[in-house]
Write an enzyme that holds these catalytic residues in place. Structure first.
Site, PDB file in Angstrom:
ATOM      1  N   TYR A  88      43.937  41.042  41.674  1.00  0.00           N
ATOM      2  CA  TYR A  88      45.267  41.525  41.321  1.00  0.00           C
ATOM      3  C   TYR A  88      46.321  40.550  41.847  1.00  0.00           C
ATOM      4  O   TYR A  88      47.310  40.277  41.165  1.00  0.00           O
ATOM      5  CB  TYR A  88      45.501  42.931  41.905  1.00  0.00           C
ATOM      6  CG  TYR A  88      44.565  43.964  41.346  1.00  0.00           C
ATOM      7  CD1 TYR A  88      44.829  44.584  40.126  1.00  0.00           C
ATOM      8  CD2 TYR A  88      43.404  44.339  42.021  1.00  0.00           C
ATOM      9  CE1 TYR A  88      43.965  45.536  39.602  1.00  0.00           C
ATOM     10  CE2 TYR A  88      42.537  45.284  41.510  1.00  0.00           C
ATOM     11  CZ  TYR A  88      42.824  45.883  40.300  1.00  0.00           C
ATOM     12  OH  TYR A  88      41.971  46.822  39.784  1.00  0.00           O
ATOM     13  N   ASN A 111      46.144  49.655  30.650  1.00  0.00           N
ATOM     14  CA  ASN A 111      45.671  48.795  29.569  1.00  0.00           C
ATOM     15  C   ASN A 111      45.092  49.664  28.445  1.00  0.00           C
ATOM     16  O   ASN A 111      44.112  50.366  28.657  1.00  0.00           O
ATOM     17  CB  ASN A 111      44.611  47.839  30.124  1.00  0.00           C
ATOM     18  CG  ASN A 111      43.925  47.014  29.063  1.00  0.00           C
ATOM     19  OD1 ASN A 111      44.381  46.887  27.931  1.00  0.00           O
ATOM     20  ND2 ASN A 111      42.788  46.451  29.428  1.00  0.00           N
ATOM     21  N   CYS A 119      40.247  44.319  31.573  1.00  0.00           N
ATOM     22  CA  CYS A 119      40.776  44.763  32.863  1.00  0.00           C
ATOM     23  C   CYS A 119      39.667  44.999  33.884  1.00  0.00           C
ATOM     24  O   CYS A 119      39.926  45.003  35.083  1.00  0.00           O
ATOM     25  CB  CYS A 119      41.638  46.009  32.686  1.00  0.00           C
ATOM     26  SG  CYS A 119      40.847  47.364  31.814  1.00  0.00           S
ATOM     27  N   HIS A 120      38.432  45.158  33.413  1.00  0.00           N
ATOM     28  CA  HIS A 120      37.312  45.341  34.348  1.00  0.00           C
ATOM     29  C   HIS A 120      37.070  44.092  35.179  1.00  0.00           C
ATOM     30  O   HIS A 120      36.439  44.163  36.231  1.00  0.00           O
ATOM     31  CB  HIS A 120      36.031  45.745  33.595  1.00  0.00           C
ATOM     32  CG  HIS A 120      35.551  44.734  32.609  1.00  0.00           C
ATOM     33  ND1 HIS A 120      36.079  44.648  31.324  1.00  0.00           N
ATOM     34  CD2 HIS A 120      34.607  43.763  32.699  1.00  0.00           C
ATOM     35  CE1 HIS A 120      35.465  43.669  30.681  1.00  0.00           C
ATOM     36  NE2 HIS A 120      34.567  43.118  31.491  1.00  0.00           N
ATOM     37  N   GLU A 146      27.939  41.097  32.579  1.00  0.00           N
ATOM     38  CA  GLU A 146      28.444  39.767  32.250  1.00  0.00           C
ATOM     39  C   GLU A 146      27.877  38.671  33.153  1.00  0.00           C
ATOM     40  O   GLU A 146      28.187  37.499  32.956  1.00  0.00           O
ATOM     41  CB  GLU A 146      29.972  39.758  32.287  1.00  0.00           C
ATOM     42  CG  GLU A 146      30.583  40.589  31.185  1.00  0.00           C
ATOM     43  CD  GLU A 146      32.102  40.532  31.147  1.00  0.00           C
ATOM     44  OE1 GLU A 146      32.716  39.871  32.012  1.00  0.00           O
ATOM     45  OE2 GLU A 146      32.683  41.151  30.246  1.00  0.00           O
TER      46      GLU A 146
END
Length: 155
Positions: A88, A111, A119-120, A146
Site C-alpha cells: 500500500y 475496487n 487488488c489482491h 500466481e
C-alpha cells in the site's frame, strides 16, 4: 460464472465491464440473449486466467463510480504484474502521496473489478496480507495461484 474461488458475478453494459464480484452462493444467470458482448469477453478471459492461459486482462470498462483518487489507485493496480506484489505504501508513493497509505487501502477495498484490476496483489509493507473484499482466503489463494513454484499445490 463459476471459478475455483466460487461463483463470480459479472456486471456491465454495452460500453464495458463495470464490476466483478465474488459471491457466496450462485445466482441465476442472465439469459444469453441479454448479455452484453463485453461480459462474454470478460467471462472468457476470466476462464483463461483461472486456466493459466492469461496473465493480463484486455477488456473495455464502464466504471462510473469512484473519486479521482480511487480511480488513480485502481489504475495503479494494473501496473502490478502477474506473480508480483506491491505494498500500500508503494502505491501511495507511486501516486506522489506517501502519507496516503490508509486511503490507498480504502480505495483498494472499493475496487469494482477484483481480479481483473488486481487488488489482491497489494499487501502490507511488512509482507502481511491485509484485507480483501472477496475474503482474505481468496486473496491468499490468488497470490499462491500466481506463483509458479506453488501451482501444483492448488489443485
Amino acid at each position: 460464472m463459476l471459478s475455483p474461488l466460487g461463483p463470480v458475478s459479472l456486471t456491465g453494459t454495452d460500453a464495458g465491464l463495470a464490476a466483478v464480484t465474488f459471491l457466496e452462493e450462485a445466482v441465476a444467470a442472465t439469459p444469453a440473449a441479454h448479455v452484453p458482448d463485453c461480459l462474454r469477453e470478460a467471462r472468457q478471459q476470466l476462464a483463461a486466467y483461472f486456466g493459466r492461459e492469461l496473465r493480463a486482462f484486455r477488456l473495455t470498462y464502464d466504471v462510473a463510480r469512484g473519486t479521482d483518487f480511487q480511480r488513480q489507485v485502481w489504475a495503479a493496480l494494473r501496473d502490478v504484474d502477474y506473480g508480483h506484489t506491491a505494498s500500500y505504501l508503494e502505491v501511495a508513493r507511486q501516486l506522489g502521496n506517501p502519507g496516503a497509505v490508509r486511503a490507498v487501502g480504502a480505495a483498494n477495498g472499493q475496487n469494482p473489478l477484483g481480479v481483473v484490476w488486481p487488488c489482491h496483489r497489494i499487501i502490507g509493507a511488512n509482507g502481511t496480507l491485509t484485507g480483501y473484499a472477496g475474503g482474505l482466503w481468496r486473496k491468499q489463494w490468488l497470490l499462491a495461484f500466481e506463483q509458479p513454484a506453488q501451482q501444483a499445490e492448488l489443485f
